[in-house]
Motif scaffolding. Structure first.
Motif, PDB file in Angstrom:
ATOM      1  N   VAL A 111       0.852  -1.188   0.000  1.00  0.00           N
ATOM      2  CA  VAL A 111       0.000   0.000   0.000  1.00  0.00           C
ATOM      3  C   VAL A 111       0.891   1.242   0.000  1.00  0.00           C
ATOM      4  O   VAL A 111       2.036   1.199   0.439  1.00  0.00           O
ATOM      5  CB  VAL A 111      -0.935   0.052   1.226  1.00  0.00           C
ATOM      6  CG1 VAL A 111      -2.034  -0.997   1.111  1.00  0.00           C
ATOM      7  CG2 VAL A 111      -0.150  -0.140   2.523  1.00  0.00           C
ATOM      8  N   ALA A 112       0.346   2.334  -0.511  1.00  0.00           N
ATOM      9  CA  ALA A 112       1.033   3.619  -0.483  1.00  0.00           C
ATOM     10  C   ALA A 112       0.020   4.698  -0.115  1.00  0.00           C
ATOM     11  O   ALA A 112      -1.194   4.500  -0.271  1.00  0.00           O
ATOM     12  CB  ALA A 112       1.689   3.927  -1.825  1.00  0.00           C
ATOM     13  N   VAL A 113       0.528   5.821   0.367  1.00  0.00           N
ATOM     14  CA  VAL A 113      -0.346   6.886   0.882  1.00  0.00           C
ATOM     15  C   VAL A 113       0.038   8.228   0.283  1.00  0.00           C
ATOM     16  O   VAL A 113       1.174   8.699   0.479  1.00  0.00           O
ATOM     17  CB  VAL A 113      -0.263   6.983   2.423  1.00  0.00           C
ATOM     18  CG1 VAL A 113      -1.257   8.033   2.934  1.00  0.00           C
ATOM     19  CG2 VAL A 113      -0.514   5.637   3.078  1.00  0.00           C
ATOM     20  N   VAL A 163       1.538  -8.638   6.939  1.00  0.00           N
ATOM     21  CA  VAL A 163       0.892  -9.114   8.158  1.00  0.00           C
ATOM     22  C   VAL A 163      -0.367  -9.876   7.745  1.00  0.00           C
ATOM     23  O   VAL A 163      -1.286  -9.304   7.146  1.00  0.00           O
ATOM     24  CB  VAL A 163       0.523  -7.949   9.094  1.00  0.00           C
ATOM     25  CG1 VAL A 163      -0.215  -8.467  10.326  1.00  0.00           C
ATOM     26  CG2 VAL A 163       1.777  -7.173   9.507  1.00  0.00           C
ATOM     27  N   GLU A 164      -0.402 -11.157   8.011  1.00  0.00           N
ATOM     28  CA  GLU A 164      -1.498 -12.016   7.566  1.00  0.00           C
ATOM     29  C   GLU A 164      -2.851 -11.475   8.034  1.00  0.00           C
ATOM     30  O   GLU A 164      -3.063 -11.218   9.229  1.00  0.00           O
ATOM     31  CB  GLU A 164      -1.306 -13.437   8.111  1.00  0.00           C
ATOM     32  CG  GLU A 164      -2.326 -14.444   7.612  1.00  0.00           C
ATOM     33  CD  GLU A 164      -2.144 -14.770   6.143  1.00  0.00           C
ATOM     34  OE1 GLU A 164      -3.156 -15.143   5.505  1.00  0.00           O
ATOM     35  OE2 GLU A 164      -1.013 -14.667   5.642  1.00  0.00           O
ATOM     36  N   GLY A 165      -3.752 -11.253   7.067  1.00  0.00           N
ATOM     37  CA  GLY A 165      -5.106 -10.830   7.395  1.00  0.00           C
ATOM     38  C   GLY A 165      -5.275  -9.355   7.714  1.00  0.00           C
ATOM     39  O   GLY A 165      -6.388  -8.926   8.011  1.00  0.00           O
ATOM     40  N   ARG A 170      -6.300  -0.722   4.562  1.00  0.00           N
ATOM     41  CA  ARG A 170      -6.318   0.660   5.064  1.00  0.00           C
ATOM     42  C   ARG A 170      -5.585   0.765   6.388  1.00  0.00           C
ATOM     43  O   ARG A 170      -4.877   1.746   6.647  1.00  0.00           O
ATOM     44  CB  ARG A 170      -7.753   1.162   5.220  1.00  0.00           C
ATOM     45  CG  ARG A 170      -7.818   2.688   5.453  1.00  0.00           C
ATOM     46  CD  ARG A 170      -8.938   3.061   6.389  1.00  0.00           C
ATOM     47  NE  ARG A 170      -8.694   2.573   7.726  1.00  0.00           N
ATOM     48  CZ  ARG A 170      -8.094   3.285   8.683  1.00  0.00           C
ATOM     49  NH1 ARG A 170      -7.661   4.503   8.453  1.00  0.00           N
ATOM     50  NH2 ARG A 170      -7.910   2.756   9.883  1.00  0.00           N
ATOM     51  N   ASP A 171      -5.728  -0.252   7.233  1.00  0.00           N
ATOM     52  CA  ASP A 171      -4.997  -0.245   8.500  1.00  0.00           C
ATOM     53  C   ASP A 171      -3.492  -0.293   8.255  1.00  0.00           C
ATOM     54  O   ASP A 171      -2.714   0.361   8.969  1.00  0.00           O
ATOM     55  CB  ASP A 171      -5.424  -1.432   9.364  1.00  0.00           C
ATOM     56  CG  ASP A 171      -6.856  -1.306   9.876  1.00  0.00           C
ATOM     57  OD1 ASP A 171      -7.419  -0.193   9.814  1.00  0.00           O
ATOM     58  OD2 ASP A 171      -7.408  -2.329  10.332  1.00  0.00           O
ATOM     59  N   ALA A 172      -3.086  -1.068   7.257  1.00  0.00           N
ATOM     60  CA  ALA A 172      -1.659  -1.119   6.919  1.00  0.00           C
ATOM     61  C   ALA A 172      -1.173   0.240   6.429  1.00  0.00           C
ATOM     62  O   ALA A 172      -0.074   0.689   6.777  1.00  0.00           O
ATOM     63  CB  ALA A 172      -1.414  -2.183   5.849  1.00  0.00           C
ATOM     64  N   ALA A 173      -1.990   0.909   5.619  1.00  0.00           N
ATOM     65  CA  ALA A 173      -1.616   2.242   5.131  1.00  0.00           C
ATOM     66  C   ALA A 173      -1.501   3.232   6.289  1.00  0.00           C
ATOM     67  O   ALA A 173      -0.571   4.046   6.330  1.00  0.00           O
ATOM     68  CB  ALA A 173      -2.645   2.725   4.108  1.00  0.00           C
ATOM     69  N   ALA A 174      -2.435   3.168   7.234  1.00  0.00           N
ATOM     70  CA  ALA A 174      -2.381   4.060   8.393  1.00  0.00           C
ATOM     71  C   ALA A 174      -1.132   3.787   9.225  1.00  0.00           C
ATOM     72  O   ALA A 174      -0.486   4.723   9.731  1.00  0.00           O
ATOM     73  CB  ALA A 174      -3.642   3.881   9.238  1.00  0.00           C
ATOM     74  N   ARG A 175      -0.770   2.513   9.348  1.00  0.00           N
ATOM     75  CA  ARG A 175       0.444   2.167  10.091  1.00  0.00           C
ATOM     76  C   ARG A 175       1.677   2.736   9.412  1.00  0.00           C
ATOM     77  O   ARG A 175       2.567   3.301  10.083  1.00  0.00           O
ATOM     78  CB  ARG A 175       0.542   0.637  10.203  1.00  0.00           C
ATOM     79  CG  ARG A 175       1.850   0.127  10.773  1.00  0.00           C
ATOM     80  CD  ARG A 175       1.782  -1.361  11.087  1.00  0.00           C
ATOM     81  NE  ARG A 175       1.250  -2.148   9.986  1.00  0.00           N
ATOM     82  CZ  ARG A 175       1.957  -2.539   8.939  1.00  0.00           C
ATOM     83  NH1 ARG A 175       3.237  -2.171   8.806  1.00  0.00           N
ATOM     84  NH2 ARG A 175       1.410  -3.293   7.992  1.00  0.00           N
ATOM     85  N   ARG A 196      -9.379  11.155   7.420  1.00  0.00           N
ATOM     86  CA  ARG A 196     -10.154  10.851   6.215  1.00  0.00           C
ATOM     87  C   ARG A 196      -9.319  10.021   5.266  1.00  0.00           C
ATOM     88  O   ARG A 196      -8.206  10.390   4.901  1.00  0.00           O
ATOM     89  CB  ARG A 196     -10.606  12.135   5.530  1.00  0.00           C
ATOM     90  CG  ARG A 196     -11.454  11.888   4.286  1.00  0.00           C
ATOM     91  CD  ARG A 196     -12.055  13.166   3.738  1.00  0.00           C
ATOM     92  NE  ARG A 196     -12.891  12.893   2.568  1.00  0.00           N
ATOM     93  CZ  ARG A 196     -13.539  13.833   1.876  1.00  0.00           C
ATOM     94  NH1 ARG A 196     -13.472  15.097   2.258  1.00  0.00           N
ATOM     95  NH2 ARG A 196     -14.264  13.508   0.835  1.00  0.00           N
ATOM     96  N   TRP A 197      -9.887   8.882   4.845  1.00  0.00           N
ATOM     97  CA  TRP A 197      -9.197   7.957   3.949  1.00  0.00           C
ATOM     98  C   TRP A 197     -10.086   7.628   2.755  1.00  0.00           C
ATOM     99  O   TRP A 197     -11.290   7.382   2.920  1.00  0.00           O
ATOM    100  CB  TRP A 197      -8.850   6.655   4.673  1.00  0.00           C
ATOM    101  CG  TRP A 197      -7.787   6.807   5.707  1.00  0.00           C
ATOM    102  CD1 TRP A 197      -7.954   7.158   7.014  1.00  0.00           C
ATOM    103  CD2 TRP A 197      -6.385   6.620   5.522  1.00  0.00           C
ATOM    104  NE1 TRP A 197      -6.748   7.209   7.661  1.00  0.00           N
ATOM    105  CE2 TRP A 197      -5.765   6.877   6.774  1.00  0.00           C
ATOM    106  CE3 TRP A 197      -5.598   6.245   4.433  1.00  0.00           C
ATOM    107  CZ2 TRP A 197      -4.389   6.775   6.943  1.00  0.00           C
ATOM    108  CZ3 TRP A 197      -4.226   6.145   4.606  1.00  0.00           C
ATOM    109  CH2 TRP A 197      -3.634   6.407   5.842  1.00  0.00           C
ATOM    110  N   ASP A 198      -9.496   7.625   1.569  1.00  0.00           N
ATOM    111  CA  ASP A 198     -10.191   7.223   0.354  1.00  0.00           C
ATOM    112  C   ASP A 198      -9.235   6.407  -0.498  1.00  0.00           C
ATOM    113  O   ASP A 198      -8.012   6.585  -0.433  1.00  0.00           O
ATOM    114  CB  ASP A 198     -10.652   8.441  -0.455  1.00  0.00           C
ATOM    115  CG  ASP A 198     -11.637   9.310   0.296  1.00  0.00           C
ATOM    116  OD1 ASP A 198     -12.820   8.937   0.362  1.00  0.00           O
ATOM    117  OD2 ASP A 198     -11.219  10.363   0.826  1.00  0.00           O
TER     118      ASP A 198
END
Length: 213
Positions: free
Chosen positions: A56-58, A91-93, A97-102, A114-116
């Motif tokens: 993922v990228a942000v 990280v399995e499962g 979006r949570d990975a992007a936030a991390r 706000r995430w899209d």
């Protein structure tokens, strides 16, 4: 008589039979595999590819429409590249979006309210199954000092820079920025902004291209 409706352009699943598969090399992050594939009239061929967990990228955009970029050393190309915060889905499962936030918190010390979904793509489909989703993150706030991640290795000395979105587009088109998530994400953000952000998708939009769905 009305004009004919143009057909929708969309990639579709179309797997060919895999006659055999083998592990050529087991890596720390991704593996190299070799598949023997039946292409029908095209014959039977062997194709090697990187079996990748995805990433993922942000594109983090502040209230002044500046995008956050990080300068990071990338050894395979022997260059320091300007990139958005990004990371593996290793990280399995874990929700994408949570990975992007991390990654945004760990690499840029930022949170977003706000995430899209901005854009999805395959990084190099001729030789890898890596799928990458780029999010647009807005309504930013800093991570408290006592909760910040200690960065190591190539991330230890990353430079952070806020760049006006229009200037970032110019840098991409001039050939000064080469990281694929930066190129794709910056151009997608500019295009979406020009359309009043109507192209944005909800953060939880299904992502079937991700390995394992």
């Amino acid at each position: 008589m009305g004009a004919a409706t143009a057909p929708v352009v969309a990639d579709v699943p179309a797997p060919r039979p895999v006659l055999s598969t083998g592990l050529v090399h087991e890596g720390r992050v991704f593996d190299l595999r070799a598949d023997k594939v039946d292409l029908g009239e095209g014959g039977r061929v062997t194709r090697e590819y990187l079996d990748h967990p995805g990433a993922v990228a942000v594109i983090a955009l502040d209230d002044d429409e500046r995008v956050l970029l990080l300068r990071q050393y990338r050894h395979p190309v022997r260059r320091e590249l300007w990139e958005p915060p990004a990371g593996l889905l290793d990280v399995e499962g874990e929700d994408a979006r949570d990975a992007a936030a991390r990654e945004l918190a760990e690499e840029a010390d930022l949170r977003a309210a706000r995430w899209d979904v901005l854009v999805d793509y395959y990084t190099s489909p001729g030789g890898s199954n890596e799928a990458l989703r780029v999010y647009l993150a807005r309504d930013l706030s800093p991570v408290p000092d006592d909760e910040r991640h200690v960065r190591e290795a190539e991330e230890a000395d990353m430079e952070v820079r806020w760049v006006a979105l229009d200037d970032a587009v110019a840098a991409v088109l001039a050939g000064r920025v080469h990281n694929p998530s930066a190129v794709v994400g910056i151009l997608a953000a500019a295009t979406s902004r020009a359309g009043g952000w109507a192209s944005l998708r909800p953060a939880g939009t299904p992502w079937p291209e991700r390995r394992g769905g």
